[in-house]
Write an enzyme that holds these catalytic residues in place. Structure first.
Site, PDB file in Angstrom:
ATOM      1  N   GLU A 259      -5.705  -5.074  10.371  1.00  0.00           N
ATOM      2  CA  GLU A 259      -4.697  -4.039  10.605  1.00  0.00           C
ATOM      3  C   GLU A 259      -5.034  -3.288  11.887  1.00  0.00           C
ATOM      4  OE1 GLU A 259      -2.598  -2.866   6.688  1.00  0.00           O
ATOM      5  OE2 GLU A 259      -4.317  -1.571   6.975  1.00  0.00           O
TER       6      GLU A 259
ATOM      7  N   ASN B 203       0.873  -1.179   0.000  1.00  0.00           N
ATOM      8  CA  ASN B 203       0.000   0.000   0.000  1.00  0.00           C
ATOM      9  C   ASN B 203       0.904   1.222   0.000  1.00  0.00           C
ATOM     10  OD1 ASN B 203      -1.840   2.019   0.435  1.00  0.00           O
ATOM     11  ND2 ASN B 203      -2.194   1.518   2.591  1.00  0.00           N
TER      12      ASN B 203
ATOM     13  N   GLY C 220       1.921   2.345  10.641  1.00  0.00           N
ATOM     14  CA  GLY C 220       2.815   3.480  10.495  1.00  0.00           C
ATOM     15  C   GLY C 220       3.458   3.926  11.793  1.00  0.00           C
TER      16      GLY C 220
ATOM     17  N   GLU D 195      -7.143   4.516   7.638  1.00  0.00           N
ATOM     18  CA  GLU D 195      -6.959   5.950   7.380  1.00  0.00           C
ATOM     19  C   GLU D 195      -8.200   6.539   6.717  1.00  0.00           C
ATOM     20  OE1 GLU D 195      -3.161   5.669   5.369  1.00  0.00           O
ATOM     21  OE2 GLU D 195      -2.246   5.047   7.261  1.00  0.00           O
TER      22      GLU D 195
ATOM     23  N   HIS E 144      -9.611   0.926   4.509  1.00  0.00           N
ATOM     24  CA  HIS E 144      -8.362   1.154   5.253  1.00  0.00           C
ATOM     25  C   HIS E 144      -8.656   2.083   6.428  1.00  0.00           C
ATOM     26  CE1 HIS E 144      -4.317   2.514   6.243  1.00  0.00           C
ATOM     27  NE2 HIS E 144      -3.870   1.439   5.618  1.00  0.00           N
TER      28      HIS E 144
ATOM     29  N   LYS F  48       0.143   4.205  -0.168  1.00  0.00           N
ATOM     30  CA  LYS F  48      -0.490   5.405   0.391  1.00  0.00           C
ATOM     31  C   LYS F  48      -0.275   6.587  -0.568  1.00  0.00           C
ATOM     32  CE  LYS F  48       0.460   3.646   4.993  1.00  0.00           C
ATOM     33  NZ  LYS F  48      -0.106   3.740   6.333  1.00  0.00           N
TER      34      LYS F  48
HETATM   35  C1  PEP Z   1      -0.915   0.169   5.796  1.00  0.00           C
HETATM   36  O1  PEP Z   1      -0.905   1.337   5.426  1.00  0.00           O
HETATM   37  O2  PEP Z   1      -1.830  -0.588   5.421  1.00  0.00           O
HETATM   38  C2  PEP Z   1       0.140  -0.286   6.688  1.00  0.00           C
HETATM   39  C3  PEP Z   1       0.078  -1.498   7.170  1.00  0.00           C
HETATM   40  O3  PEP Z   1       1.154   0.600   6.937  1.00  0.00           O
HETATM   41  P1  PEP Z   1       2.567   0.292   7.654  1.00  0.00           P
HETATM   42  O4  PEP Z   1       3.067  -1.023   7.100  1.00  0.00           O
HETATM   43  O5  PEP Z   1       3.417   1.437   7.273  1.00  0.00           O
HETATM   44  O6  PEP Z   1       2.295   0.197   9.111  1.00  0.00           O
END
Ligand code: PEP
Length: 260
Positions: free
Chosen positions: A183, A26, A189, A114, A112, A28
């Protein structure tokens, strides 16, 4: 929460019982034409597509054409990070699942954290997105996960099941063709990943619910996965791979995760 259950389940990927791992990047809101060219070329050159391993990148909308151009004919799939909850019409700034599918995409991330947190996406909207993605021939990568407050309140189970139920209610038996990503929001992040045991505990719960629905679904873990912790996570019986944010922007790191 129940003790982890070892189902020894295989990856779904819309098929039944194909043992292996799926790793999805991802990006982003990162990248530029020049940076993407280099990253996609390095991924294409470095991905040996070992047996039972699948790799994909989910890129910002403007770069779908670039991913398609760079990865067509390779063993790396590509996709988007969101789809509109509407099929089409007067929705300025939105991008429909059918538009995304025109760029040869395999996957679309929906729900997601976010997007849920920053853009107010409801469970219902996430379900609608999953349906439209699937209608367009895409595999939705449906994200669920609890916040740190949820976890501290002991609500992890209730939150992830509520998010999953909303998708099940709209997808029905077609959920078997989706991918689900757990997640934990507190791990995204932040550099703070769930331990393999913490992740497995939730994956086991999700697996049991999906088993009850008769759906053999690939369950990805996401949240600060790196080459150094991927193996421990991927060895868990109900973790079928990873959704990778920051570490998907470095070809060597991402490829190391995908082969962990
Ligand atoms: C994500 O954005 O789905 C994610 C898992 O980010 P990160 O690996 O940076 O924690």
């Amino acid at each position: 929460m129940d003790a982890p259950v070892s189902t020894g389940r295989a990856i779904g990927l819309g098929e039944k019982s194909v043992r292996g791992k799926l790793v999805v990047g991802n990006w982003k809101m990162h990248g530029s034409l020049a940076q993407n060219d280099a990253l996609l070329a390095d991924l294409r050159a470095g991905w040996g597509a070992p047996s039972g391993r699948k790799l994909a990148v989910c890129v910002p909308f403007p770069y779908l054409w670039q991913a398609q151009a760079a990865l067509s004919g390779s063993k790396i799939a590509w996709g988007a990070q969101n789809v509109s909850e509407h099929a089409g019409g007067a929705f300025t700034g939105e991008v429909s699942a059918t538009m995304i599918a025109e760029f040869g995409c395999t996957y679309a991330i929906v729900g997601h954290s976010e997007r849920r947190t920053l853009y107010g996406e409801s469970d219902k909207a996430v379900g609608a997105k999953a349906v439209l993605a699937m209608d367009a021939g895409l595999t939705p990568v449906v994200c669920v996960g609890e916040t740190l407050v949820d976890r501290d309140l002991g609500s992890t189970e209730a939150v992830v099941l509520r998010q999953l139920e909303a998708v099940l209610a709209q997808l029905g038996e077609r959920v078997a063709k989706a991918v689900l990503a757990y997640e934990p929001v507190w791990a995204i992040g932040t550099g703070r990943n769930a331990t393999p045991e913490q992740a497995q505990e939730v994956h086991g719960l999700l697996r049991r619910r999906l088993d009850a629905a008769g759906a053999d679904v690939a369950l990805l873990y996401g949240g600060s996965v790196k080459a150094s912790n991927a193996q421990g996570l991927f060895e868990m019986p109900d973790i079928d791979g990873g959704l990778i944010g920051g570490a998907s922007l470095k070809a060597d790191e991402f490829l190391a995760i995908a082969t962990a």
